[in-house]
Design a protein around this motif. Sequence first.
Motif, short mmCIF file in Angstrom:
data_model
loop_
_atom_site.label_atom_id
_atom_site.label_comp_id
_atom_site.label_asym_id
_atom_site.label_seq_id
_atom_site.Cartn_x
_atom_site.Cartn_y
_atom_site.Cartn_z
N GLU A 43 0.70 -1.25 0.12
CA GLU A 43 0.16 -0.20 -0.06
C GLU A 43 0.81 1.24 -0.06
OE1 GLU A 43 -2.81 -0.46 3.19
OE2 GLU A 43 -3.73 -2.34 2.10
N ASP A 44 2.09 1.29 0.16
CA ASP A 44 3.16 2.32 0.22
C ASP A 44 3.66 2.31 -1.38
OD1 ASP A 44 2.59 2.91 2.83
OD2 ASP A 44 4.31 1.28 3.16
N SER A 45 3.06 1.73 -2.36
CA SER A 45 3.72 1.74 -3.78
C SER A 45 3.59 3.24 -4.02
CB SER A 45 2.60 0.82 -4.53
OG SER A 45 3.00 1.18 -5.74
N PRO A 46 4.56 3.67 -4.72
CA PRO A 46 4.59 4.97 -5.57
C PRO A 46 3.46 5.11 -6.55
CG PRO A 46 6.83 4.47 -4.98
CD PRO A 46 5.90 3.28 -4.65
N ILE A 47 3.28 4.01 -7.25
CA ILE A 47 2.65 3.93 -8.37
C ILE A 47 1.21 4.09 -7.81
CG2 ILE A 47 1.60 2.45 -10.11
CD1 ILE A 47 4.22 0.82 -10.12
N ALA A 48 0.77 3.49 -6.75
CA ALA A 48 -0.56 3.80 -6.21
C ALA A 48 -0.85 5.01 -5.74
CB ALA A 48 -0.90 2.67 -4.98
N LYS A 49 0.04 5.69 -4.85
CA LYS A 49 -0.05 7.01 -4.68
C LYS A 49 -0.11 7.89 -5.54
CE LYS A 49 2.26 6.05 -0.19
NZ LYS A 49 3.45 6.54 0.68
N SER A 50 0.48 7.53 -6.79
CA SER A 50 0.21 8.83 -8.01
C SER A 50 -1.09 8.67 -8.29
CB SER A 50 1.31 8.28 -9.26
OG SER A 50 1.15 7.17 -9.69
N PHE A 51 -1.81 7.52 -7.97
CA PHE A 51 -3.28 7.62 -8.52
C PHE A 51 -4.10 8.05 -7.42
CE2 PHE A 51 -1.35 5.50 -12.17
CZ PHE A 51 -2.02 6.30 -13.20
N ASP A 52 -3.72 8.25 -6.14
CA ASP A 52 -4.45 8.51 -4.81
C ASP A 52 -5.29 7.28 -4.44
OD1 ASP A 52 -3.63 11.28 -4.92
OD2 ASP A 52 -5.37 11.73 -6.28
N VAL A 53 -4.35 6.22 -4.46
CA VAL A 53 -4.89 4.93 -4.35
C VAL A 53 -4.00 4.20 -2.95
CG1 VAL A 53 -5.34 2.62 -4.93
CG2 VAL A 53 -5.94 4.38 -6.22
N ASN A 54 -4.73 3.78 -2.07
CA ASN A 54 -3.81 2.89 -1.04
C ASN A 54 -4.75 1.74 -0.43
OD1 ASN A 54 -6.51 3.94 0.53
ND2 ASN A 54 -5.39 5.30 1.76
N ARG A 55 -5.71 1.32 -1.42
CA ARG A 55 -6.29 -0.01 -1.16
C ARG A 55 -6.65 -0.43 -2.53
NH1 ARG A 55 -11.51 1.01 -1.37
NH2 ARG A 55 -12.25 3.16 -1.16
N PRO A 56 -7.10 -1.80 -2.55
CA PRO A 56 -7.56 -2.28 -4.01
C PRO A 56 -8.84 -1.45 -4.46
CG PRO A 56 -6.96 -4.29 -2.34
CD PRO A 56 -7.22 -2.91 -1.63
N VAL A 57 -8.87 -0.97 -5.60
CA VAL A 57 -9.77 -0.06 -6.22
C VAL A 57 -9.59 -0.25 -7.55
CG1 VAL A 57 -8.59 1.69 -6.09
CG2 VAL A 57 -10.91 1.90 -5.89
N ASN A 58 -10.82 0.15 -8.26
CA ASN A 58 -10.90 0.03 -9.76
C ASN A 58 -11.07 1.63 -10.02
OD1 ASN A 58 -11.00 -2.61 -10.58
ND2 ASN A 58 -13.29 -2.61 -9.78
N LEU A 59 -10.44 2.15 -11.05
CA LEU A 59 -10.35 3.17 -12.04
C LEU A 59 -10.63 3.05 -13.39
CD1 LEU A 59 -8.39 3.97 -9.30
CD2 LEU A 59 -8.09 5.87 -10.56
N LEU A 60 -11.83 3.64 -13.77
CA LEU A 60 -12.12 3.44 -15.18
C LEU A 60 -11.78 4.96 -15.90
CD1 LEU A 60 -13.21 2.11 -17.85
CD2 LEU A 60 -15.58 3.06 -17.05
N LEU A 61 -10.80 5.04 -16.66
CA LEU A 61 -10.31 6.33 -17.43
C LEU A 61 -10.78 6.28 -18.69
CD1 LEU A 61 -6.60 6.47 -15.81
CD2 LEU A 61 -8.68 7.43 -14.97
N SER A 62 -11.04 7.62 -19.27
CA SER A 62 -11.43 7.68 -20.62
C SER A 62 -9.98 7.88 -21.39
CB SER A 62 -11.97 9.10 -20.83
OG SER A 62 -11.33 10.19 -20.14
#
Length: 175
Positions: free
Chosen positions: A131-150
């Motif tokens: 959960e400390d992943s810089p990749i996740a943090k760059s998308f404001d994520v700190n737990r399992p979640v889906n993002l659908l991007l255009s």
Amino acid sequence: MTKKHIAFSVLLASLLTFLTASKEENKSNVYLAQLQNLCEQELTSGGQIVADSLVGKMIVLNFWASYDPASRINSYNLVGIGNHYANQKFQGADGLQVVSISLDVFRSAMQKAIEADGTQDFFHLCDLQGEDSPIAKSFDVNRPVNLLLSADGKILARDFGTDMIESVLGMLAEY
């Protein structure tokens, strides 16, 4: 699908678009930059994501973890969605790509989950920082979640299950 279900989906998607447009409008360029940064990360299978495989496509960012049962079910469900919409034309996009970003800290557990869930065709990224992943943090994520991007990096759905993602994709699909 009943008329009530369709009407509810349209209403919910409209409300979602309204709510995320005001909050996320300023972040759309940030997410475009972050998508470009994903192409610089090493895939779990080696190599990198070829930028052309994301350009002009709808993208599901699937943040998941091998130890989280809900995100495992979600990943499994995304296989069907990814296959169904991979070559679909959308308003403003051509096709769908799933990018799976693991929040695991153990490579072996992650690899076993990828095989068990049948998600080998996704682009898989994991920096093994949980959960400390810089990749996740760059998308404001700190737990399992889906993002659908255009295709232009705007969030169309965030923190919704695969049923909502499929509804939004279905509404945007050109038949």
